[in-house]
Design a protein around this motif. Structure first.
Motif, PDB file in Angstrom:
ATOM      1  N   SER A  97       0.823  -1.216   0.000  1.00 37.50           N
ATOM      2  CA  SER A  97       0.000   0.000   0.000  1.00 37.50           C
ATOM      3  C   SER A  97       0.853   1.260   0.000  1.00 37.50           C
ATOM      4  CB  SER A  97      -0.933   0.014   1.216  1.00 37.50           C
ATOM      5  OG  SER A  97      -0.193   0.119   2.421  1.00 37.50           O
TER       6      SER A  97
ATOM      7  N   CYS B 148      -2.577   9.017   3.199  1.00 37.66           N
ATOM      8  CA  CYS B 148      -3.231   8.800   4.491  1.00 37.66           C
ATOM      9  C   CYS B 148      -3.713   7.372   4.659  1.00 37.66           C
ATOM     10  CB  CYS B 148      -4.403   9.764   4.652  1.00 37.66           C
ATOM     11  SG  CYS B 148      -5.606   9.625   3.313  1.00 37.66           S
ATOM     12  N   GLN B 149      -3.717   6.578   3.560  1.00 37.69           N
ATOM     13  CA  GLN B 149      -4.185   5.196   3.622  1.00 37.69           C
ATOM     14  C   GLN B 149      -3.045   4.184   3.602  1.00 37.69           C
ATOM     15  OE1 GLN B 149      -7.090   4.573   0.517  1.00 37.69           O
ATOM     16  NE2 GLN B 149      -8.537   6.045   1.365  1.00 37.69           N
TER      17      GLN B 149
ATOM     18  N   ARG C 182      -0.682   1.651   4.958  1.00 41.30           N
ATOM     19  CA  ARG C 182      -0.960   0.799   6.109  1.00 41.30           C
ATOM     20  C   ARG C 182       0.074   0.983   7.220  1.00 41.30           C
ATOM     21  NH1 ARG C 182      -4.336  -3.298   4.537  1.00 41.30           N
ATOM     22  NH2 ARG C 182      -4.556  -3.764   6.742  1.00 41.30           N
TER      23      ARG C 182
ATOM     24  N   CYS D 158      -7.565  12.008   5.306  1.00 45.60           N
ATOM     25  CA  CYS D 158      -7.940  11.811   3.911  1.00 45.60           C
ATOM     26  C   CYS D 158      -8.783  12.965   3.376  1.00 45.60           C
ATOM     27  CB  CYS D 158      -8.692  10.491   3.747  1.00 45.60           C
ATOM     28  SG  CYS D 158      -7.579   9.059   3.693  1.00 45.60           S
TER      29      CYS D 158
END
Length: 671
Positions: free
Chosen positions: A54, A62-63, A65, A79
């Motif tokens: 990721s 922001c995503q 992991r 996000c």
């Protein structure tokens, strides 16, 4: 000559200009670039990691992991920020005001090494990489971080010595966990002799290979609340100054400490905190320190040997029981032995020393064998004590002495005992004999099997074999077959009543055998209900089960479901002794499913070598475990259905299940 000097000076200036500009460029690298350029590569080793995948430009920053980001002003990256055009990933990559705040990837199947660049993140506070397969040394650069306060690197494969620079973090460090690695040598002292690490509250260095004397400088760390140095190679005395710390939890067990314990005061710590050390260790809560300093060396040796062997070899199994005179004849002895195959309506005649009932496989035992056996305590429960007992002929048996007052009267017990004595299945520990003494003592006699419990294999780090999915599947299938036989393979079905990982023995071929089945049928209701209370604390109790008399096959299925999740996830269910938190395995799986992080719940050892969890039956096993734990008893599967599903979803790759020397690999639960 002057021209040459000028030329040489120009070259020098050019060299330093290039060098400094290069270093400036390196130092101006953003945290994002440093993370991708060094950290990601180091953590995943030679294998591309599913979670680290990721970390790429196609996924909003922001995503990514396991990461949390903040700006220089302290505001977190969310996000909602990324929606604006100026917050595209490419612009964030180059933004020097964006900093890595937290890196948390426990149980993420990481296989590389710990990157030294972690010390370069200027705002990084939390580093949690525990329960992975990271190897190599812990780099000394980690201690040069300007911000780290919470570190947990436990349960990895780190080795070598611990660098003294780790104590450079003292001003900020709140938690340091290095449990369950292979770190060796002595614990290094801080470079500054008066370092006090006032903020450090949690220090766990247990289950490593640290040696030398007790690291006395730790007694200056006045903020410590929890200290674990257990399962290492420390020796010498424990300093009295340790009692000056306001410790809430302490574990110094399984080292080689000797001498007099510090005066902690009252009953602050139990014996388990100091067990497994040199037998000369004394002071409360252990034995009192007495005796004269004039004792001869022979006397001292005698005391030491006596302490070491008294509890192991010479302790009598029937404490307080005095044997009567020897029997006048062998015939009288034979009158006191009864075979389990006799008609249950026959009268039971008590001899002078009680009655011994023999079952298949126990015919070689005599009353004298049992009463003269000596041994050591293996386990204590609320309803009895289990001993490893040595017979006069050199053989070994396991004895369960039921607690006085815990059992029903003999008339009520005998039918249950005879039923248990007839049960024979490859996944159940057989009852070989039963003894009731003149004063009501009750002994259940089993084969002694030098196996480890499933609980130890899953949760103890020392000396355990690797438990890949093929091995865990075989264990789970064996348990399921044993329970299915109890529920459906007998003329009169029996519920186990106490399914848990501690009641499963696993041999060297990973064949599982259940113990303690049906014992609740021997107990008075109040004692049987204690098992239910314990099952609740340990997380195995079905929601509808309030009293043991309501135990049935469906409550057994629920407990098996928790056990199956425990096998898959590798976490101990119920109340955690260290943190006091309650680990609810079904809830943990539900949250993971909702957050689409299902793969993260599996124990890292389960995923090793697995290319497709669906094809290998892992996902199906997880669903099966959740089905067994259904809140409504009526919708839970039967154990026969559980066995069928496990058999239909065997691991495809079973080549690592056995070593070439394991010639009995097909016995028990064939693959």
């Amino acid at each position: 000559m002057a021209d040459f000097k000028l030329y040489f000076l120009c070259i020098l200036c050019t060299f330093f200009s290039v060098t400094f500009s290069t270093r400036a460029a390196e130092s101006s690298s953003t945290d994002v670039e440093l993370l991708l350029g060094k950290v990601k590569t180091s953590l995943q080793g030679n294998n591309e990691n599913l979670l680290l995948s990721s970390w790429n430009s196609s996924v909003p920053l922001c995503q990514w992991r396991g990461l949390q980001w903040v700006f220089s002003n302290g505001s977190p990256l969310s996000c909602s920020d990324v929606g604006a055009p100026e917050w595209t990933n490419m612009s964030l990559f180059k933004d020097p005001s964006l900093h890595l705040f937290s890196l948390q990837l426990p149980s993420a199947n990481l296989t590389g090494s710990l990157p030294r660049e972690l010390g370069e993140f200027s705002v990084l506070k939390s580093l949690y990489l525990n329960i992975n397969s990271l190897s190599g040394t812990i780099p000394l650069e980690l201690g040069y971080s300007s911000s780290l306060s919470d570190i947990d690197l436990g349960d990895n494969l780190f080795n070598g010595v611990l660098a003294p620079s780790i104590w450079n973090l003292c001003d900020k460090l709140d938690r340091l966990g290095l449990h369950g690695n292979s770190l060796s040598g002595s614990i290094p002292e801080p470079a500054l002799p008066n370092s006090t690490c006032n903020n450090l509250q949690f220090l766990d260095l247990g289950s490593n290979k640290f040696a030398g004397n007790f690291p006395e400088f730790l007694t200056r760390f006045q903020g410590l609340k929890e200290l674990d140095l257990s399962n290492n190679l420390f020796s010498g005395s424990i300093p009295q100054s340790l009692a000056g710390l306001d410790l809430e939890k302490l574990n110094l067990s399984h080292n080689n400490f000797s001498g007099v314990l510090p005066a902690f005061g009252g009953s602050k710590f139990g014996m388990e905190v100091f067990e497994g050390n040199n037998p000369t260790l004394c002071g409360l809560p252990l034995r009192t320190c007495g005796g004269s300093s004039r004792l001869s060396s022979g006397a001292i040796a005698g005391i030491v040997i006596g302490l070491m062997t008294g509890a192991v070899v010479l302790a009598s199994l029937l404490i307080g029981y005095v044997q009567n005179k020897k029997k006048k004849s062998r015939g009288e002895s034979e009158d006191d032995i009864e075979t389990g195959e006799e008609d249950e309506n026959n009268d039971v005649k008590d001899g002078g020393e009680g009655k011994l009932i023999l079952f298949q496989g126990g015919e070689h035992l005599t009353l004298e064998d049992v009463l003269n056996a000596t041994g050591q305590v293996m386990e204590k429960t609320s309803y009895g004590t289990v001993y490893k007992a040595k017979l006069a002929d050199g053989g070994t048996i396991a004895l369960r002495l039921l607690r006085e007052g815990s059992c029903k009267d003999r008339t009520s017990c005998l039918p249950v005992i005879k039923q248990l004595g007839k049960i024979r299945h490859e996944n159940l520990i057989p009852l070989r004999a039963f003894y009731q003494g003149k004063r009501g003592e009750k002994l259940l006699i089993y084969d002694y099997l030098p196996n480890r419990s499933l609980h130890d294999l899953l949760h103890e780090s020392r000396g355990k074999p690797a438990l890949n999915w093929a091995r865990r599947h075989k264990i789970a299938l064996g348990i399921a077959r044993g329970l299915a036989y109890l529920h459906n393979g007998l003329e009169t079905p029996i519920t186990h009543g106490n399914v848990r990982s501690k009641n499963v023995l696993v041999d060297e071929f990973f064949v599982a055998r259940l113990t303690e089945y049906g014992l609740d049928k021997l107990m008075v209701p109040a004692v049987a209900d204690e098992i239910v209370a314990l099952a609740k604390t340990d997380g195995y109790k079905a929601p509808e089960l309030q009293r043991m008399k309501k135990c049935n096959s469906r409550t057994d299925v629920y407990a098996f479901g928790i056990l199956l999740l425990e096998i898959l996830i590798g976490k101990r269910p119920g109340k955690n002794g260290r943190s006091g938190d309650f680990v609810d395995l079904p809830s943990m799986v539900k949250v993971a499913v909702l957050e689409e992080t299902t793969m993260e719940v599996f124990d890292v050892e389960v995923l090793k070598g697995i290319r497709s969890p669906m094809e290998e039956g892992l996902v199906q096993a997880l669903k099966l475990g959740m089905g067994c734990c259904a809140p409504a008893a009526a919708v839970r599967p039967t154990m026969d259905e559980v066995v069928k599903q496990l058999e239909e979803n065997r691991p495809r790759n079973r080549s690592t299940l056995y070593s070439p020397s394991e010639t009995r690999s097909e016995i028990g639960t064939p693959f």
